[in-house]
Scaffold this motif. Structure first.
Motif, mmCIF file in Angstrom:
data_model
loop_
_atom_site.group_PDB
_atom_site.id
_atom_site.type_symbol
_atom_site.label_atom_id
_atom_site.label_comp_id
_atom_site.label_asym_id
_atom_site.label_seq_id
_atom_site.Cartn_x
_atom_site.Cartn_y
_atom_site.Cartn_z
ATOM 1 N N GLY A 42 10.015 -6.083 -2.358
ATOM 2 C CA GLY A 42 9.607 -4.893 -3.089
ATOM 3 C C GLY A 42 10.792 -3.990 -3.337
ATOM 4 O O GLY A 42 11.880 -4.162 -2.767
ATOM 5 N N VAL A 43 10.571 -2.999 -4.215
ATOM 6 C CA VAL A 43 11.630 -2.084 -4.611
ATOM 7 C C VAL A 43 11.416 -0.726 -3.950
ATOM 8 O O VAL A 43 10.278 -0.298 -3.719
ATOM 9 N N LEU A 44 12.522 -0.052 -3.658
ATOM 10 C CA LEU A 44 12.469 1.282 -3.075
ATOM 11 C C LEU A 44 12.600 2.314 -4.178
ATOM 12 O O LEU A 44 13.441 2.204 -5.063
ATOM 13 N N VAL B 63 14.160 -5.023 -1.018
ATOM 14 C CA VAL B 63 14.180 -5.470 0.370
ATOM 15 C C VAL B 63 12.941 -6.317 0.637
ATOM 16 O O VAL B 63 11.988 -6.339 -0.151
ATOM 17 N N LEU B 64 12.975 -6.999 1.779
ATOM 18 C CA LEU B 64 11.779 -7.646 2.312
ATOM 19 C C LEU B 64 11.173 -6.727 3.352
ATOM 20 O O LEU B 64 11.881 -6.213 4.232
ATOM 21 N N GLN C 16 3.613 2.281 -1.202
ATOM 22 C CA GLN C 16 3.381 2.212 0.229
ATOM 23 C C GLN C 16 4.525 2.943 0.925
ATOM 24 O O GLN C 16 5.594 3.124 0.349
ATOM 25 N N PRO C 17 4.340 3.371 2.170
ATOM 26 C CA PRO C 17 5.448 4.010 2.887
ATOM 27 C C PRO C 17 6.634 3.059 3.015
ATOM 28 O O PRO C 17 6.466 1.850 3.157
ATOM 29 N N ALA D 235 8.867 5.790 -1.265
ATOM 30 C CA ALA D 235 7.891 4.703 -1.352
ATOM 31 C C ALA D 235 8.540 3.325 -1.460
ATOM 32 O O ALA D 235 9.695 3.178 -1.870
ATOM 33 N N PHE D 236 7.745 2.339 -1.096
ATOM 34 C CA PHE D 236 8.063 0.921 -1.241
ATOM 35 C C PHE D 236 6.976 0.307 -2.109
ATOM 36 O O PHE D 236 5.786 0.473 -1.839
#
Length: 203
Positions: free
Chosen positions: A150-152, A142-143, A169-170, A156-157
């Motif tokens: 980034g990937v989920l 996603v953006l 990151q959250p 986390a992201f």
């Protein structure tokens, strides 16, 4: 000097020295001068292949041969619109088809994916806006709200970089722009686990 053959999750193809984890094919996209400045596919069966198969060796970007594309990992390949190769990754292809909501032959799957990943005639990536974040499985790209891809994974992201992922990151909240085609996301949701080059993903 690195060749321009490294595919990014946002659809760009750049020159980068880091080695990819998977190879891909969309047909002949280059000539004697390198990658064509606008052309980004020559057919609809975009595949994601292993780097080594039956001892075959290729000269990269050889004249009149398909353009070898490379991805950091399988999650990036899916974000860019590829699916597992039915020859060199036969078992993964079968698993993906079993988890995918698209029935029929490979050509039907490729047509569906192409409608979800590409904007006709302008050779750009189709993005899917206003998607609920809570409904997206691991491996989806996603953006974030700053426009970074980034990937989920889990809660986390991980922001994407050509050389690897940034620290956890959250997850972004609310609704986001999805890069991975919805049919591939459905396969993830149904049990296909894309390879992600994260230490905590078991890679």
């Amino acid at each position: 000097m690195p060749l321009q053959n490294r595919v990014q999750p946002d659809g760009e193809i750049i020159a980068h020295p880091a080695r990819g984890g998977f190879m891909g094919n969309r047909g002949i996209l280059h000539d004697e001068n390198g990658l064509h400045p606008k052309r980004r596919w020559a057919h609809q069966n975009w595949v994601c292949c292993v780097l080594s198969f039956k001892g075959r060796r290729r000269q990269l970007m050889a004249p009149r041969h398909y353009t070898e594309l490379f991805f950091l990992d399988e999650a990036v390949a899916f974000a860019a619109g590829h699916r597992p190769c039915a020859e060199c990754r036969a078992a993964d292809y079968r698993r993906f088809r079993a988890c995918c909501d698209v029935s029929g032959p490979a050509a039907a799957l490729d047509r569906q994916l192409h409608s979800e990943r590409a904007v006709p005639r302008v050779f750009q990536q189709r993005r899917h806006a206003d998607v609920a974040m809570h409904d997206l499985p691991d491996g989806s790209f996603v953006l974030d709200h700053e426009g970074q891809s980034g990937v989920l994974f889990g809660d986390a992201f991980h922001r994407y970089q050509p050389s690897g992922y940034g620290p956890a990151q959250p997850r972004p909240r609310g609704r986001v722009t999805l890069l991975t085609p919805p049919s591939s996301v459905a396969a993830f949701r149904n049990g296909y686990r894309p390879q992600i080059a994260l230490k905590d993903a078991g890679d």
